[in-house]
Design an enzyme around this catalytic site. Structure first.
Site, PDB file in Angstrom:
ATOM      1  N   ASN A  99       0.828  -1.211   0.000  1.00 56.90           N
ATOM      2  CA  ASN A  99       0.000   0.000   0.000  1.00 56.90           C
ATOM      3  C   ASN A  99       0.859   1.257   0.000  1.00 56.90           C
ATOM      4  O   ASN A  99       1.917   1.311   0.628  1.00 56.90           O
ATOM      5  CB  ASN A  99      -1.035  -0.018   1.131  1.00 56.90           C
TER       6      ASN A  99
ATOM      7  N   GLU B 258       0.325   5.124   0.724  1.00 51.67           N
ATOM      8  CA  GLU B 258      -0.614   6.132   1.241  1.00 51.67           C
ATOM      9  C   GLU B 258      -0.201   7.539   0.822  1.00 51.67           C
ATOM     10  O   GLU B 258       0.890   7.765   0.301  1.00 51.67           O
ATOM     11  CB  GLU B 258      -0.720   5.990   2.767  1.00 51.67           C
TER      12      GLU B 258
ATOM     13  N   GLU C   7      -2.938  -4.597  -3.257  1.00 59.43           N
ATOM     14  CA  GLU C   7      -3.378  -5.508  -4.313  1.00 59.43           C
ATOM     15  C   GLU C   7      -3.379  -4.808  -5.666  1.00 59.43           C
ATOM     16  O   GLU C   7      -2.918  -5.351  -6.679  1.00 59.43           O
ATOM     17  CB  GLU C   7      -4.803  -6.014  -4.030  1.00 59.43           C
TER      18      GLU C   7
ATOM     19  N   CYS D 235      -4.109   0.740  -2.597  1.00 63.76           N
ATOM     20  CA  CYS D 235      -3.947  -0.509  -1.857  1.00 63.76           C
ATOM     21  C   CYS D 235      -2.844  -1.376  -2.470  1.00 63.76           C
ATOM     22  O   CYS D 235      -2.505  -1.243  -3.654  1.00 63.76           O
ATOM     23  CB  CYS D 235      -5.239  -1.316  -1.885  1.00 63.76           C
TER      24      CYS D 235
ATOM     25  N   CYS E 179     -10.375  -4.747   0.001  1.00 64.30           N
ATOM     26  CA  CYS E 179     -11.491  -3.804  -0.111  1.00 64.30           C
ATOM     27  C   CYS E 179     -12.247  -4.066  -1.423  1.00 64.30           C
ATOM     28  O   CYS E 179     -11.775  -4.793  -2.308  1.00 64.30           O
ATOM     29  CB  CYS E 179     -10.979  -2.368  -0.066  1.00 64.30           C
TER      30      CYS E 179
ATOM     31  N   CYS F 146     -10.390  -3.293  -4.715  1.00 62.86           N
ATOM     32  CA  CYS F 146      -9.375  -4.294  -5.085  1.00 62.86           C
ATOM     33  C   CYS F 146     -10.039  -5.562  -5.619  1.00 62.86           C
ATOM     34  O   CYS F 146      -9.539  -6.192  -6.555  1.00 62.86           O
ATOM     35  CB  CYS F 146      -8.485  -4.613  -3.893  1.00 62.86           C
TER      36      CYS F 146
HETATM   37  N1  THU Z   1      -5.366  -1.573   2.267  1.00 64.13           N
HETATM   38  C1  THU Z   1      -4.798  -2.357   1.306  1.00 64.13           C
HETATM   39  O1  THU Z   1      -3.638  -2.153   0.916  1.00 64.13           O
HETATM   40  N2  THU Z   1      -5.554  -3.360   0.797  1.00 64.13           N
HETATM   41  C2  THU Z   1      -6.851  -3.582   1.125  1.00 64.13           C
HETATM   42  O2  THU Z   1      -7.529  -4.335   0.441  1.00 64.13           O
HETATM   43  C3  THU Z   1      -7.424  -2.944   2.310  1.00 64.13           C
HETATM   44  C4  THU Z   1      -6.719  -1.731   2.764  1.00 64.13           C
HETATM   45  C5  THU Z   1      -4.581  -0.461   2.812  1.00 64.13           C
HETATM   46  C6  THU Z   1      -5.089   0.882   2.363  1.00 64.13           C
HETATM   47  C7  THU Z   1      -4.547   1.771   3.455  1.00 64.13           C
HETATM   48  O3  THU Z   1      -3.231   2.145   3.115  1.00 64.13           O
HETATM   49  C8  THU Z   1      -4.505   0.879   4.666  1.00 64.13           C
HETATM   50  O4  THU Z   1      -4.611  -0.451   4.192  1.00 64.13           O
HETATM   51  C9  THU Z   1      -5.612   1.144   5.668  1.00 64.13           C
HETATM   52  O5  THU Z   1      -6.856   1.112   5.069  1.00 64.13           O
END
Ligand code: THU
Length: 160
Positions: free
Chosen positions: A61, A63, A74, A72, A111, A114
């Site tokens: 991920n 941010e 994925e 994210c 999520c 993804c």
């Molecule tokens: N996140 C992912 O990388 N994949 C997901 O499917 C769920 C959430 C990350 C996004 C963000 O950087 C952190 O997790 C918190 O939501």
């Protein structure tokens, strides 16, 4: 009126119940959590996408202070795979989450965005992609991303 029950098969595996290939990919996803850029959530997610030719493309991920501009793990992995190896189907995707100093006991849950991108990847290459959600206690193995999201939307739906 009718009521349908939608079933989504998932295999629940302890670490030693995963195959050598599955464990190898999960290990790469776990290692990748270390490279996650998550100063806002502290929630590290690693993803490893295995292509048909055996290449593994990694993601984590990313941010951003403007929260919706982040991405994210994925999607980072799947978009990188699509960009670098557009001719190679993705055959397997492993995901691991690390927070509070340890990997999550329960499998990480991708999520909705993804899941949609995973399904587009399958639709693009016209073949299923195995999805492994790692948890310290147990992992979930889905034979296809479509099992993670029933009633999914793909290009054919645009034809009406
Ligand atoms: N996140 C992912 O990388 N994949 C997901 O499917 C769920 C959430 C990350 C996004 C963000 O950087 C952190 O997790 C918190 O939501």
């Amino acid at each position: 009126m009718k009521t349908y029950e939608i079933k989504c098969p998932v295999t629940v595996c302890a670490w030693d119940e995963l195959s050598d290939e599955q464990r190898a990919l999960v290990t790469k996803a776990k290692e990748q959590t270390d490279r996650s850029y998550c100063p806002y959530s502290g929630f590290h997610v690693g993803a490893a996408a295995e292509l048909q030719n055996g290449t593994v493309v990694l993601g984590c991920n990313q941010e951003n202070a403007a929260y919706p501009s982040g991405l994210c793990a994925e999607r980072t992995a799947l978009f990188a795979a699509g960009a670098q190896f557009p001719e190679q189907p993705v055959v397997r995707l492993a995901i691991a989450c690390f927070t509070g100093g340890h990997f999550t006991a329960e499998p990480g849950s991708p999520c909705g965005g993804c899941r949609q991108v995973m399904i587009e990847t399958e639709d693009r290459y016209k073949q299923p992609m195995e999805v492994i959600l790692y948890g310290e206690k147990e992992s979930y193995v889905f034979r296809s991303a479509t099992d993670l999201m029933p009633l999914y939307f793909v290009g054919d739906n645009l034809k009406g």
